[in-house]
Design a protein around this motif. Structure first.
Motif, PDB file in Angstrom:
ATOM      1  N   SER A 139     -20.445  20.184 -65.293  1.00  0.00           N
ATOM      2  CA  SER A 139     -21.074  20.017 -66.597  1.00  0.00           C
ATOM      3  C   SER A 139     -19.960  20.187 -67.621  1.00  0.00           C
ATOM      4  CB  SER A 139     -22.178  21.046 -66.813  1.00  0.00           C
ATOM      5  OG  SER A 139     -22.730  20.932 -68.110  1.00  0.00           O
ATOM      6  N   TYR A 140     -19.743  19.170 -68.432  1.00  0.00           N
ATOM      7  CA  TYR A 140     -18.533  19.106 -69.258  1.00  0.00           C
ATOM      8  C   TYR A 140     -17.319  19.211 -68.319  1.00  0.00           C
ATOM      9  CZ  TYR A 140     -21.802  19.679 -73.106  1.00  0.00           C
ATOM     10  OH  TYR A 140     -22.851  19.494 -73.982  1.00  0.00           O
ATOM     11  N   ASN A 141     -16.403  20.141 -68.582  1.00  0.00           N
ATOM     12  CA  ASN A 141     -15.227  20.308 -67.713  1.00  0.00           C
ATOM     13  C   ASN A 141     -15.370  21.486 -66.761  1.00  0.00           C
ATOM     14  OD1 ASN A 141     -13.721  18.120 -68.589  1.00  0.00           O
ATOM     15  ND2 ASN A 141     -12.725  19.281 -70.221  1.00  0.00           N
ATOM     16  N   PHE A 142     -16.581  21.979 -66.579  1.00  0.00           N
ATOM     17  CA  PHE A 142     -16.793  23.185 -65.791  1.00  0.00           C
ATOM     18  C   PHE A 142     -17.524  22.882 -64.488  1.00  0.00           C
ATOM     19  CE2 PHE A 142     -16.628  24.636 -70.214  1.00  0.00           C
ATOM     20  CZ  PHE A 142     -15.587  25.562 -70.132  1.00  0.00           C
ATOM     21  N   LYS A 143     -17.068  23.517 -63.420  1.00  0.00           N
ATOM     22  CA  LYS A 143     -17.748  23.397 -62.136  1.00  0.00           C
ATOM     23  C   LYS A 143     -18.928  24.359 -62.106  1.00  0.00           C
ATOM     24  CE  LYS A 143     -17.065  23.968 -57.142  1.00  0.00           C
ATOM     25  NZ  LYS A 143     -16.089  24.191 -56.045  1.00  0.00           N
ATOM     26  N   ILE A 144     -20.110  23.815 -61.838  1.00  0.00           N
ATOM     27  CA  ILE A 144     -21.293  24.669 -61.735  1.00  0.00           C
ATOM     28  C   ILE A 144     -21.880  24.655 -60.323  1.00  0.00           C
ATOM     29  CG2 ILE A 144     -21.863  24.467 -64.186  1.00  0.00           C
ATOM     30  CD1 ILE A 144     -24.068  22.465 -63.397  1.00  0.00           C
ATOM     31  N   GLY A 145     -21.351  23.818 -59.456  1.00  0.00           N
ATOM     32  CA  GLY A 145     -21.891  23.783 -58.099  1.00  0.00           C
ATOM     33  C   GLY A 145     -20.973  23.036 -57.152  1.00  0.00           C
ATOM     34  N   GLY A 146     -21.218  23.248 -55.874  1.00  0.00           N
ATOM     35  CA  GLY A 146     -20.450  22.563 -54.846  1.00  0.00           C
ATOM     36  C   GLY A 146     -21.297  22.336 -53.607  1.00  0.00           C
ATOM     37  N   SER A 196     -26.856  28.714 -66.905  1.00  0.00           N
ATOM     38  CA  SER A 196     -27.260  29.681 -67.916  1.00  0.00           C
ATOM     39  C   SER A 196     -26.255  29.759 -69.059  1.00  0.00           C
ATOM     40  CB  SER A 196     -27.416  31.066 -67.273  1.00  0.00           C
ATOM     41  OG  SER A 196     -27.785  32.034 -68.228  1.00  0.00           O
ATOM     42  N   VAL A 197     -24.967  29.808 -68.714  1.00  0.00           N
ATOM     43  CA  VAL A 197     -23.933  29.895 -69.749  1.00  0.00           C
ATOM     44  C   VAL A 197     -23.925  28.634 -70.602  1.00  0.00           C
ATOM     45  CG1 VAL A 197     -21.445  29.978 -70.139  1.00  0.00           C
ATOM     46  CG2 VAL A 197     -22.486  31.508 -68.467  1.00  0.00           C
ATOM     47  N   ILE A 198     -23.995  27.485 -69.951  1.00  0.00           N
ATOM     48  CA  ILE A 198     -23.904  26.211 -70.672  1.00  0.00           C
ATOM     49  C   ILE A 198     -25.109  25.979 -71.570  1.00  0.00           C
ATOM     50  CG2 ILE A 198     -23.977  23.703 -70.303  1.00  0.00           C
ATOM     51  CD1 ILE A 198     -22.101  24.240 -67.867  1.00  0.00           C
ATOM     52  N   CYS A 199     -26.284  26.394 -71.113  1.00  0.00           N
ATOM     53  CA  CYS A 199     -27.514  26.122 -71.869  1.00  0.00           C
ATOM     54  C   CYS A 199     -28.057  27.332 -72.611  1.00  0.00           C
ATOM     55  CB  CYS A 199     -28.590  25.580 -70.928  1.00  0.00           C
ATOM     56  SG  CYS A 199     -28.165  24.000 -70.192  1.00  0.00           S
ATOM     57  N   VAL A 253     -27.333  16.272 -59.092  1.00  0.00           N
ATOM     58  CA  VAL A 253     -27.194  15.844 -60.485  1.00  0.00           C
ATOM     59  C   VAL A 253     -28.532  15.344 -61.033  1.00  0.00           C
ATOM     60  CG1 VAL A 253     -26.169  14.070 -61.958  1.00  0.00           C
ATOM     61  CG2 VAL A 253     -24.735  15.332 -60.353  1.00  0.00           C
ATOM     62  N   GLN A 254     -29.222  14.535 -60.253  1.00  0.00           N
ATOM     63  CA  GLN A 254     -30.514  14.003 -60.703  1.00  0.00           C
ATOM     64  C   GLN A 254     -31.533  15.122 -60.920  1.00  0.00           C
ATOM     65  OE1 GLN A 254     -30.986  11.496 -57.341  1.00  0.00           O
ATOM     66  NE2 GLN A 254     -29.794   9.792 -58.199  1.00  0.00           N
ATOM     67  N   ALA A 255     -31.505  16.125 -60.042  1.00  0.00           N
ATOM     68  CA  ALA A 255     -32.415  17.260 -60.206  1.00  0.00           C
ATOM     69  C   ALA A 255     -32.089  18.053 -61.467  1.00  0.00           C
ATOM     70  CB  ALA A 255     -32.341  18.170 -58.979  1.00  0.00           C
ATOM     71  N   LEU A 256     -30.799  18.304 -61.710  1.00  0.00           N
ATOM     72  CA  LEU A 256     -30.408  19.115 -62.863  1.00  0.00           C
ATOM     73  C   LEU A 256     -30.675  18.408 -64.181  1.00  0.00           C
ATOM     74  CD1 LEU A 256     -27.113  20.866 -61.700  1.00  0.00           C
ATOM     75  CD2 LEU A 256     -29.499  21.596 -61.475  1.00  0.00           C
ATOM     76  N   GLU A 257     -30.685  17.086 -64.152  1.00  0.00           N
ATOM     77  CA  GLU A 257     -31.030  16.361 -65.378  1.00  0.00           C
ATOM     78  C   GLU A 257     -32.447  16.701 -65.837  1.00  0.00           C
ATOM     79  OE1 GLU A 257     -28.316  12.352 -65.512  1.00  0.00           O
ATOM     80  OE2 GLU A 257     -30.188  12.263 -64.366  1.00  0.00           O
ATOM     81  N   ASN A 258     -33.316  17.007 -64.885  1.00  0.00           N
ATOM     82  CA  ASN A 258     -34.692  17.373 -65.245  1.00  0.00           C
ATOM     83  C   ASN A 258     -34.776  18.752 -65.886  1.00  0.00           C
ATOM     84  OD1 ASN A 258     -35.641  14.941 -64.310  1.00  0.00           O
ATOM     85  ND2 ASN A 258     -36.358  15.727 -62.347  1.00  0.00           N
ATOM     86  N   PHE A 259     -33.667  19.517 -65.821  1.00  0.00           N
ATOM     87  CA  PHE A 259     -33.600  20.817 -66.492  1.00  0.00           C
ATOM     88  C   PHE A 259     -32.713  20.747 -67.734  1.00  0.00           C
ATOM     89  CE2 PHE A 259     -34.800  21.591 -62.129  1.00  0.00           C
ATOM     90  CZ  PHE A 259     -35.787  22.558 -62.227  1.00  0.00           C
ATOM     91  N   ASN A 260     -32.407  19.510 -68.139  1.00  0.00           N
ATOM     92  CA  ASN A 260     -31.655  19.254 -69.377  1.00  0.00           C
ATOM     93  C   ASN A 260     -30.254  19.863 -69.372  1.00  0.00           C
ATOM     94  OD1 ASN A 260     -33.855  17.839 -70.645  1.00  0.00           O
ATOM     95  ND2 ASN A 260     -34.824  19.828 -70.998  1.00  0.00           N
ATOM     96  N   LEU A 307     -25.488  23.949 -50.268  1.00  0.00           N
ATOM     97  CA  LEU A 307     -25.338  23.835 -51.720  1.00  0.00           C
ATOM     98  C   LEU A 307     -25.203  25.218 -52.331  1.00  0.00           C
ATOM     99  CD1 LEU A 307     -25.461  22.410 -54.505  1.00  0.00           C
ATOM    100  CD2 LEU A 307     -27.969  22.567 -54.350  1.00  0.00           C
ATOM    101  N   GLY A 308     -24.155  25.391 -53.114  1.00  0.00           N
ATOM    102  CA  GLY A 308     -24.018  26.581 -53.942  1.00  0.00           C
ATOM    103  C   GLY A 308     -24.070  26.155 -55.392  1.00  0.00           C
ATOM    104  N   LEU A 309     -25.025  26.690 -56.138  1.00  0.00           N
ATOM    105  CA  LEU A 309     -25.214  26.279 -57.527  1.00  0.00           C
ATOM    106  C   LEU A 309     -25.249  27.519 -58.425  1.00  0.00           C
ATOM    107  CD1 LEU A 309     -25.749  23.762 -59.314  1.00  0.00           C
ATOM    108  CD2 LEU A 309     -28.195  24.195 -58.990  1.00  0.00           C
ATOM    109  N   ASN A 310     -24.349  27.551 -59.398  1.00  0.00           N
ATOM    110  CA  ASN A 310     -24.316  28.669 -60.342  1.00  0.00           C
ATOM    111  C   ASN A 310     -25.454  28.486 -61.340  1.00  0.00           C
ATOM    112  OD1 ASN A 310     -21.956  29.610 -59.118  1.00  0.00           O
ATOM    113  ND2 ASN A 310     -20.637  28.501 -60.526  1.00  0.00           N
ATOM    114  N   VAL A 311     -26.447  29.343 -61.215  1.00  0.00           N
ATOM    115  CA  VAL A 311     -27.662  29.194 -62.040  1.00  0.00           C
ATOM    116  C   VAL A 311     -27.659  30.189 -63.190  1.00  0.00           C
ATOM    117  CG1 VAL A 311     -30.180  29.221 -62.046  1.00  0.00           C
ATOM    118  CG2 VAL A 311     -28.953  28.299 -60.068  1.00  0.00           C
ATOM    119  N   ASN A 312     -27.793  31.487 -62.876  1.00  0.00           N
ATOM    120  CA  ASN A 312     -27.917  32.501 -63.923  1.00  0.00           C
ATOM    121  C   ASN A 312     -26.733  33.455 -63.994  1.00  0.00           C
ATOM    122  OD1 ASN A 312     -30.500  31.616 -64.859  1.00  0.00           O
ATOM    123  ND2 ASN A 312     -31.441  32.591 -63.068  1.00  0.00           N
ATOM    124  N   GLN A 313     -25.687  33.188 -63.245  1.00  0.00           N
ATOM    125  CA  GLN A 313     -24.481  34.012 -63.314  1.00  0.00           C
ATOM    126  C   GLN A 313     -23.794  33.802 -64.656  1.00  0.00           C
ATOM    127  OE1 GLN A 313     -22.011  33.838 -59.834  1.00  0.00           O
ATOM    128  NE2 GLN A 313     -20.141  34.417 -60.926  1.00  0.00           N
TER     129      GLN A 313
END
Length: 242
Positions: free
Chosen positions: A104-111, A149-152, A83-90, A130-136
Motif C-alpha cells: 500500500s503506497y510504498n509500504f509492505k503490508i502482507g506477503g 491500521s497505520v495506513i487507514c 488485493v481484491q479483498a483489501l479493496e473492499n476495506f478501502n 498469507l501474513g497480513l499486517n492488520v492492526n499492528q
C-alpha cells in the motif's frame, strides 16, 4: 470450507502440510493462528508478526493447477485475491511487489508463501500461506513495513478479512481455468513500480538501473536494462532499491 483456529503454532504452513499428509483434507481448509513463532517468507526468510494483531493463515488447495509449469498462475490468483479483498476495506493504492508482496503506497503490508507438493498420481496440492499486517502499529527496524491500521488510522476485523480473501481466492481459481489471460493482465497492471526507472541490486551486489516490464510465464521478473536489452530474474537474483 473448514476453518481451524489455533492460539499458537510454529508455522501455519508446516502444520497444515502435516495435517494434509495424515488425512484427507477438504479443499480450501483454512488454518489461522493468533501467534506464529516461526513464520516463513520467500526463500527461507522470516516473517515476524505481533501476537493477536495480524492475520496469519494458510489454505489447503487441491489441484488448482495440473502441471508444474502452471504453478505461477496460482501465485497470481492468490496475490490478486488479497488485493481484491483489501479493496473492499478501502485500503488505498494497493499494488503487488513481484512476486507476491502486498503493498500500500510504498509500504509492505502482507506477503504470500505458496508451497506445492506433487503426489504419486501426478496431482498437485498447494499450501498457501498469507501474513497480513492488520492492526499492528509498531514496526521498529522495518522502515518499509506498515499495516492496514497505520495506513487507514482504523481497526479492522481479521476474520472478516480472512473470509473476503477466501471468497476472492475461490473466484480466481475458477478464472485460472476459464480465462487465465485476464488474471495475467490484472497482475501485470498491478505490479509495483512497473514502467518506472528504478535502481536494483543483483546477487553479486552490483547496482544497476532498470525498468520493470512484466513477468514471464515461469514467474521471472522482466527488466529493461540501460542497453535496451530485457533480462529475466528469479527470486533472490534481484533486489529492488526503493
Amino acid at each position: 470450507m473448514k476453518l481451524i483456529k489455533l492460539d499458537a503454532i510454529d508455522s501455519t504452513n508446516d502444520f497444515l502440510r502435516g495435517l494434509s499428509n495424515e488425512q484427507q483434507l477438504e479443499n480450501f481448509t483454512v488454518l489461522t493462528a493468533e501467534n506464529q513463532t516461526k513464520g516463513k517468507g520467500q526463500m527461507g526468510s522470516v516473517w515476524d508478526s505481533e501476537v493477536g494483531n495480524n492475520l496469519t493463515m494458510s489454505v489447503f488447495i487441491k489441484e488448482s493447477v495440473s502441471e508444474v509449469n502452471q504453478i505461477f498462475i496460482l501465485n497470481i490468483g492468490v496475490a490478486l485475491a488479497v488485493v481484491q479483498a483489501l479493496e473492499n476495506f478501502n485500503i488505498p493504492n494497493l499494488m503487488i511487489k513481484w512476486p507476491n508482496d502486498i503493498m500500500s503506497y510504498n509500504f509492505k503490508i502482507g506477503g504470500v508463501l505458496i508451497e506445492n507438493s506433487i503426489k504419486s498420481n501426478g496431482t498437485i496440492h498447494s499450501i498457501v500461506g498469507l501474513g497480513l499486517n492488520v492492526n499492528q502499529t509498531n514496526f521498529i527496524n522495518l522502515p518499509n513495513a506498515s499495516s492496514m491500521s497505520v495506513i487507514c488510522d482504523a481497526q479492522f476485523d481479521k476474520e472478516k478479512i480472512m473470509f473476503e480473501v477466501i471468497e476472492k481466492l475461490k473466484r480466481n481459481i475458477v478464472i485460472m481455468a476459464e480465462d487465465p489471460a485476464a488474471l495475467w493482465l490484472e497482475y501485470t497492471n498491478r505490479l509495483f513500480k512497473k514502467g518506472i526507472p528504478m535502481p536494483f541490486k543483483d546477487n553479486l551486489n552490483q547496482n544497476f538501473m532498470g525498468i520493470i516490464q512484466g513477468v514471464s510465464s515461469y514467474g521471472k521478473l522482466q527488466v529493461l536494462l540501460e542497453d535496451d536489452s530485457v533480462s529475466e530474474f528469479n527470486i533472490k537474483e534481484i533486489q529492488m532499491l526503493y
